[in-house]
Design an enzyme around this catalytic site. Sequence first.
Site, PDB file in Angstrom:
ATOM      1  N   GLN A 196       0.838  -1.203   0.000  1.00  0.00           N
ATOM      2  CA  GLN A 196       0.000   0.000   0.000  1.00  0.00           C
ATOM      3  C   GLN A 196       0.875   1.257   0.000  1.00  0.00           C
ATOM      4  OE1 GLN A 196      -3.076  -0.124   3.079  1.00  0.00           O
ATOM      5  NE2 GLN A 196      -2.858  -2.327   3.125  1.00  0.00           N
TER       6      GLN A 196
ATOM      7  N   ASP B 107       4.150  -0.303  12.737  1.00  0.00           N
ATOM      8  CA  ASP B 107       2.957  -0.779  13.430  1.00  0.00           C
ATOM      9  C   ASP B 107       2.357   0.357  14.261  1.00  0.00           C
ATOM     10  OD1 ASP B 107       1.165  -1.977  15.277  1.00  0.00           O
ATOM     11  OD2 ASP B 107       2.220  -3.880  15.080  1.00  0.00           O
TER      12      ASP B 107
ATOM     13  N   GLU C  18     -10.736   4.633  10.011  1.00  0.00           N
ATOM     14  CA  GLU C  18     -11.314   3.290   9.793  1.00  0.00           C
ATOM     15  C   GLU C  18     -10.264   2.172   9.797  1.00  0.00           C
ATOM     16  OE1 GLU C  18     -14.756   3.370   6.961  1.00  0.00           O
ATOM     17  OE2 GLU C  18     -13.992   1.418   6.374  1.00  0.00           O
TER      18      GLU C  18
ATOM     19  N   HIS D 216      -8.258  -3.095  13.395  1.00  0.00           N
ATOM     20  CA  HIS D 216      -7.244  -4.080  12.988  1.00  0.00           C
ATOM     21  C   HIS D 216      -6.063  -4.116  13.967  1.00  0.00           C
ATOM     22  CE1 HIS D 216      -8.954  -4.976   9.124  1.00  0.00           C
ATOM     23  NE2 HIS D 216      -8.671  -3.834   8.552  1.00  0.00           N
TER      24      HIS D 216
HETATM   25  C1  LIG Z   1      -9.877  -0.013   6.066  1.00  0.00           C
HETATM   26  S1  LIG Z   1      -8.212   0.325   5.685  1.00  0.00           S
HETATM   27  C2  LIG Z   1      -8.218   2.094   5.833  1.00  0.00           C
HETATM   28  C3  LIG Z   1      -7.107   2.710   5.045  1.00  0.00           C
HETATM   29  C4  LIG Z   1      -7.052   4.215   5.103  1.00  0.00           C
HETATM   30  N1  LIG Z   1      -7.043   4.708   6.466  1.00  0.00           N
HETATM   31  C5  LIG Z   1      -8.219   4.804   4.361  1.00  0.00           C
HETATM   32  O1  LIG Z   1      -9.102   5.304   5.052  1.00  0.00           O
HETATM   33  O2  LIG Z   1      -8.225   4.776   3.134  1.00  0.00           O
HETATM   34  C6  LIG Z   1      -7.279  -0.197   7.151  1.00  0.00           C
HETATM   35  C7  LIG Z   1      -5.797   0.123   7.064  1.00  0.00           C
HETATM   36  O3  LIG Z   1      -5.153  -0.184   8.287  1.00  0.00           O
HETATM   37  C8  LIG Z   1      -3.859  -0.687   7.995  1.00  0.00           C
HETATM   38  N2  LIG Z   1      -3.359  -1.415   9.174  1.00  0.00           N
HETATM   39  C9  LIG Z   1      -3.848  -2.558   9.688  1.00  0.00           C
HETATM   40  N3  LIG Z   1      -3.166  -2.912  10.806  1.00  0.00           N
HETATM   41  C10 LIG Z   1      -2.213  -1.971  10.992  1.00  0.00           C
HETATM   42  C11 LIG Z   1      -1.210  -1.762  11.986  1.00  0.00           C
HETATM   43  N4  LIG Z   1      -1.050  -2.611  13.006  1.00  0.00           N
HETATM   44  N5  LIG Z   1      -0.399  -0.687  11.876  1.00  0.00           N
HETATM   45  C12 LIG Z   1      -0.553   0.186  10.840  1.00  0.00           C
HETATM   46  N6  LIG Z   1      -1.498   0.055   9.881  1.00  0.00           N
HETATM   47  C13 LIG Z   1      -2.325  -1.016   9.952  1.00  0.00           C
HETATM   48  C14 LIG Z   1      -4.109  -1.559   6.781  1.00  0.00           C
HETATM   49  O4  LIG Z   1      -2.932  -1.920   6.112  1.00  0.00           O
HETATM   50  C15 LIG Z   1      -5.026  -0.639   5.987  1.00  0.00           C
HETATM   51  O5  LIG Z   1      -4.300   0.280   5.237  1.00  0.00           O
END
Ligand SMILES: C[S@@+](CC[C@H](N)C(=O)[O-])C[C@H]1O[C@@H](n2cnc3c(N)ncnc32)[C@H](O)[C@@H]1O
Length: 287
Positions: A106, A128, A146, A150
């Site tokens: 991404q 992270d 959003e 996660h």
């Molecule tokens: C539903 S998407 C939202 C993406 C972005 N915020 C948007 O609104 O377009 C969730 C995002 O959280 C990221 N993510 C998940 N776990 C994460 C973590 N532990 N640390 C950083 N990013 C994380 C995913 O890779 C993804 O890009």
Amino acid sequence: MAYSTVDLPYFDLILKQLDKGDQIFEQAFGRHVHWGYWANPDQATYTAQDYGEAAEQLSVEIYAAAQVANQQSILDVGCGLGGTLASLNEHLETVSLYGLNIDARQLERAKNKVVAQVGNSIEFKQGDACELPFADQSLDVVLAVECIFHFADRRQFFQEVFRVLKPGGRLAISDFAPLEFEGWPDFFWRSTSVLPSFYGGFDITYTMKKYQEMSAQVGFIGMQERDITRNTLPTYGYFQRLPLALEMSPDLLPAIAQTLCLEGASRLGLLRYMILSWQKPLMSLLE
Ligand SMILES: C[S@@+](CC[C@H](N)C(=O)[O-])C[C@H]1O[C@@H](n2cnc3c(N)ncnc32)[C@H](O)[C@@H]1O
């Protein structure tokens, strides 16, 4: 540094379609990967363009809750394909923008698409959310659009945000929050290892009461809550039409089933879509 792997089937699908040059996915998810915000849900047209515009508006509503302004240092955690940063870059001047994501794929796409306007700077970092690679008191605003469901540990994320924010700095997020009720079965709002999850690992068990308690314990003040469930509901109408744009395969069944559950719970008022914000006090009582 090694990062925990990210298993998000919905992102695998979106990245696959974007790599193929799918114009519907480009319009709907090329910039933002989140639910849409319609000021007038009755006027949703359920096209990819309409969806993309509503997704842009969701970002605007969230960063407005953080009171972003020119000259600030702003971090977008879980920044996806960089859409919220792109929007901030277009609307603000002399800002230092940072995007953090655990998923290198991404970040690669975001780096190629989001270019800082003259006077602004943008830096993307892999990392992270629960171990923010930023110095203490170095940022004015932290956003998490959003994605908090996660993260491995919400409290640890809040502690990290508290550490990196300057006194008076703000945090704004969006999250799905279940109706206040003690007796929800554990599997109800969490992904389990038993069933395949299109949305990957998620935990949407945090009620407003839990947010109030945890954020106050960490030291935040001034929690603001805004229920925008009604404004997000056309998202589901658009998602119902999406499989028609894809080759149908059994892999899509968890996507359809999980989205229907989220839609049903939202329409019944069991699950709400919230924009939440906080401030770090100007003076810490602990100092
Ligand atoms: C539903 S998407 C939202 C993406 C972005 N915020 C948007 O609104 O377009 C969730 C995002 O959280 C990221 N993510 C998940 N776990 C994460 C973590 N532990 N640390 C950083 N990013 C994380 C995913 O890779 C993804 O890009």
